[in-house]
Design an enzyme around this catalytic site. Structure first.
Site, PDB file in Angstrom:
ATOM      1  N   HIS A  39       5.130  -8.600   4.405  1.00 31.02           N
ATOM      2  CA  HIS A  39       5.305  -8.993   5.924  1.00 31.02           C
ATOM      3  C   HIS A  39       4.396 -10.347   6.215  1.00 31.02           C
ATOM      4  O   HIS A  39       3.348 -10.347   5.627  1.00 31.02           O
ATOM      5  CB  HIS A  39       4.706  -7.685   6.550  1.00 31.02           C
ATOM      6  CG  HIS A  39       4.768  -7.949   7.943  1.00 31.02           C
ATOM      7  ND1 HIS A  39       5.931  -7.865   8.905  1.00 31.02           N
ATOM      8  CD2 HIS A  39       3.851  -8.343   8.851  1.00 31.02           C
ATOM      9  CE1 HIS A  39       5.767  -7.990   9.918  1.00 31.02           C
ATOM     10  NE2 HIS A  39       4.434  -8.492  10.128  1.00 31.02           N
ATOM     11  N   GLY A  67       7.558   4.599   9.346  1.00 27.35           N
ATOM     12  CA  GLY A  67       7.418   3.383  10.295  1.00 27.35           C
ATOM     13  C   GLY A  67       7.584   2.171  10.046  1.00 27.35           C
ATOM     14  O   GLY A  67       8.088   1.632   8.898  1.00 27.35           O
TER      15      GLY A  67
HETATM   16  C1  GRF Z   1       9.081 -14.161   4.525  1.00 28.88           C
HETATM   17  O1  GRF Z   1       8.434 -14.710   5.316  1.00 28.88           O
HETATM   18  C2  GRF Z   1       9.015 -12.677   4.376  1.00 28.88           C
HETATM   19  O2  GRF Z   1       7.618 -12.108   4.597  1.00 28.88           O
HETATM   20  C3  GRF Z   1       9.723 -12.266   5.692  1.00 28.88           C
HETATM   21  O3  GRF Z   1      11.033 -12.836   5.578  1.00 28.88           O
HETATM   22  C4  GRF Z   1      10.663 -14.271   4.854  1.00 28.88           C
HETATM   23  C5  GRF Z   1      11.598 -14.230   3.688  1.00 28.88           C
HETATM   24  O4  GRF Z   1      11.586 -15.339   3.044  1.00 28.88           O
HETATM   25  N1  GRF Z   1       9.914 -10.820   5.628  1.00 28.88           N
HETATM   26  P1  GRF Z   1      12.529 -15.538   1.529  1.00 28.88           P
HETATM   27  O5  GRF Z   1      13.781 -14.971   1.732  1.00 28.88           O
HETATM   28  O6  GRF Z   1      11.521 -14.730   0.725  1.00 28.88           O
HETATM   29  O7  GRF Z   1      12.374 -17.121   1.381  1.00 28.88           O
END
Ligand code: GRF
Length: 265
Positions: free
Chosen positions: A159, A193
């Protein structure tokens, strides 16, 4: 050392985290191998990154399922083993006062999609499922069918914020707009969640005065590429253990939570 762990991944977009994980598997940073990559979007660029490395891919088009339901709800049938009451009792994605029509529609369409994900994954045994920019919330229908061993969660997510601050889809944007002086990224196990599961690892990234959101986001993403493989390697080494933690709030309310303890090597 034990055998390499088998890692499956779900993505929605560019797949730069996926790339970092696949690279770490190849360089030995992760004692594991990528066995499949799935997506909720047929156009996810990360699918090509996997295909280039001969990793099997599949897509379950969530958008289409949701649109089909909007047009003809009676034609979209839930899986045979779907029990709406059970899912509603377990879920914590929606507040109790949320519109029941919307909530039911959400869990029904997601169960249809999740059953298709599991059907696509069924051919390939895996030890760990990593969400690498997968922009869909998983529901108890899916989570319970993947996490079959008690206290052994095996779905991880990354995240783009320091949880529990700023859950949701735009962690870097929310951190930046709030005026935080530091942000970062979090790897956690997935629970019922939104971005609320036990935290495995976090990395901070400073917000430098005067920098743009875009610059901050780039630094955050680069931190993700280091953090995610490290956390996956801890899993591969069998060093992640869930332990109960109790907190008593000022008003006497007691909160019980599972937290992740990292065992020494
Ligand atoms: C990342 O910032 C991840 O934390 C979020 O979406 C983005 C995905 O980037 N959930 P990628 O597809 O791995 O380049």
């Amino acid at each position: 050392m034990d055998r390499k762990i088998r890692i499956g991944a779900l993505i929605s977009g560019g797949g730069t985290n996926l790339l970092a994980i696949m690279d770490a598997c190849e360089s030995g940073g992760i004692h594991g191998r990528m066995v499949f990559v799935g997506s909720d979007r047929p156009d996810a660029a990360g699918l090509d990154r996997a295909r280039t490395r001969n990793i099997p891919t599949f897509t379950v088009d969530y958008r289409r399922i949701i649109d089909d339901y909007r047009v003809a709800p009676e034609a979209v049938l839930p899986p045979d083993d779907f029990d709406l009451e059970e899912i509603l009792a377990k879920q914590s994605l929606f507040a109790p006062e949320a519109d029941p029509g919307r909530v039911n529609r959400f869990f029904l369409t997601r169960a249809v999609a999740e059953a298709r994900l599991m059907a696509a994954m069924a051919a390939t045994p895996f030890d760990l499922l990593v969400l690498a920019g997968f922009m869909r919330n998983l529901t108890p229908y899916f989570i319970d069918r993947i996490n079959t061993a008690a206290l052994k969660p095996r779905i991880m997510n990354i995240h783009p914020a320091l949880l529990p601050a700023f859950p949701g889809t735009d962690g870097y944007g929310d951190t930046f707009r709030y005026g935080c002086k530091v942000g970062g990224c979090t790897v956690h196990f997935v629970d019922y969640g939104e971005d609320s599961g036990p935290i495995i690892g976090q990395r901070t990234v400073a917000v430098v005065p005067g920098e743009t959101l875009d610059a901050f986001r780039k630094k955050g993403l680069a931190a993700e590429w280091r953090l995610y493989p490290e956390c996956i390697q801890l899993f591969a080494q069998g060093r992640l253990q869930l332990v109960p933690r109790t907190r008593t709030l000022a008003d006497g309310e007691i909160i019980n939570r599972w937290i992740v303890e990292i065992l020494p090597q």
